[in-house]
Design a protein around this motif. Sequence first.
Motif, short mmCIF file in Angstrom:
data_model
loop_
_atom_site.label_atom_id
_atom_site.label_comp_id
_atom_site.label_asym_id
_atom_site.label_seq_id
_atom_site.Cartn_x
_atom_site.Cartn_y
_atom_site.Cartn_z
N GLY A 67 -3.51 -0.24 14.12
CA GLY A 67 -2.05 0.24 14.52
C GLY A 67 -2.14 -0.12 15.62
N ALA B 198 -5.53 2.53 12.34
CA ALA B 198 -5.01 2.55 11.19
C ALA B 198 -5.38 0.87 10.51
N ALA C 191 -5.94 -2.69 8.40
CA ALA C 191 -4.65 -3.24 7.60
C ALA C 191 -5.38 -4.27 6.96
N ARG D 267 -0.77 -5.84 6.63
CA ARG D 267 -0.23 -5.67 5.51
C ARG D 267 -0.93 -3.44 5.46
N ILE D 268 -0.35 -2.56 6.46
CA ILE D 268 -1.15 -1.41 6.81
C ILE D 268 -1.77 -0.83 5.42
N GLY E 257 -2.04 1.24 2.61
CA GLY E 257 -1.10 2.11 2.00
C GLY E 257 -1.21 3.63 1.93
N TRP F 68 -2.93 5.44 3.51
CA TRP F 68 -2.87 6.42 5.08
C TRP F 68 -1.86 7.19 5.63
N TRP G 39 0.00 7.99 7.46
CA TRP G 39 0.82 8.52 8.50
C TRP G 39 1.40 6.23 8.42
N THR G 40 1.02 5.63 7.72
CA THR G 40 1.92 4.70 7.22
C THR G 40 3.31 3.90 7.57
N ASP G 41 3.87 5.90 7.39
CA ASP G 41 5.22 5.30 7.35
C ASP G 41 6.08 5.73 8.76
N THR H 6 5.16 2.03 10.22
CA THR H 6 6.03 1.15 9.71
C THR H 6 7.30 1.15 10.84
#
Length: 460
Positions: A25, A421, A423, A435-436, A438, A440, A442-444, A447
Amino acid sequence: MKKRIGSYPLVRVEGSGRGVVAQAGAVLLVETVRRTGLDAAISAALEPWRKARTVHDPGKILLDVALAVALGGDCLADVGLLRAEPAVFGPVASDPTVSRLVDTLAAGGTRALTALRAARADVREHVWKLAGDAAPDTGGQVTVDLDGVLVLAHSEKQDAAATWKKTFGHHPLMGFVDHGHGGSGEPVAGLLRPGNAGSNTAADHITAARLALAQLPKQYRRGRQTLIRTDSGGGTHAFVAWLAQRGRWLSYSVGMTITDAIHQAVLKVPASAWTPAVEPDGGIRDGAWVAEIDAGSDCVTGWPKGMRLIVRKERPHPGAQLRFTDADGHRLTCFATNTGGEAIVALELRHRQRARAEDRIRAARATGLRNLPLHDTAQNQVWLEIVQIALDLLAWMPMLALTGQARLWEPRRLRFRLFSAAAQLVTTGRRRILRIAGHWPWTDVITGALDRLQVLPNPG
């Protein structure tokens, strides 16, 4: 069927994983550096200290340390966190190279610090333009809070001394631009002082105010649109006179010590002159009242023209002890301002919101200011500049990329939810894709923030 023993699943650990990136992150901070042009600005500022045929750029070295501090590091060696992830942070200098740069900049004295500060000021003006309505000057006014910080020392460091709280360490004076209720704040001044430096030393407040004003865009370096707020440490004749000096014309809201003259003036305020204090939402603040001391009072005489003295009385919180300067069972506080034409309840609320500076100090302690890791004062002043760059990044990234409540997250929460995070790094052709995870939560957020940063124009 095997029975599970314990509360957690048993996991076999191996040290042969590949293509996995920790602290993924942190690309949010890297992208903030790139889009704001901070890397180019710092590199240009430190060009005079770049030796011939050197491998590592001094600006990149300093920014790497600042990134490590932003991620939670508290010493120069913590830059090793970045060195372990070259795919995200690029080549990182060795620990001895980092130490030599700090020694070189410390030897450069005021010249090196001035170059760094000028670069930060230029980038800050650019960032505020990029931020648009989210910038701290959207309302046409900039608020700067000055406050002292006690930094403990556990060894004999230069200028470490006994503090007024009977501890041992340093007493730097910091300045922060307030982002208001919808944001955090960013550092604009850091004056390193010995531990026994006074809380109300006017010369130090003037120096810190000069540093803070130099960090603002030129239109805010003088004039009523810039408000300087302090606690009672700034309530001195010399500092208030400097703020109000002709040609400077700064707005101010400074706390005042309850002297005997002020105490006697408060006792003479009639009951009808007290107005209930208000909350930020416009509601009445329970058990608090505000009044203005008459301009002809003796306690106002001798201060700059146009100064207003406003006092608040409030029922003490349970367990609080009253002081000799309190009256009628109420806790008294007082501040001075030169803002005219506004109701005293609005001015008192504005001054009370100076408490947000305590949040900025808490964030600074969590970002490299818990201790000063070096021995010499000149070295620790460089460290203080590194801490301010880290805090700049932690303020600019949310201002440019986060929305809603996420903009209010303090450094500890940003590290826990976003920067930590994990990845997977995938290389395909000439492209590298991160690629973080999915799953997690707070991935959104990560991104979405990256999308907002990547649509910003490239600097220069």
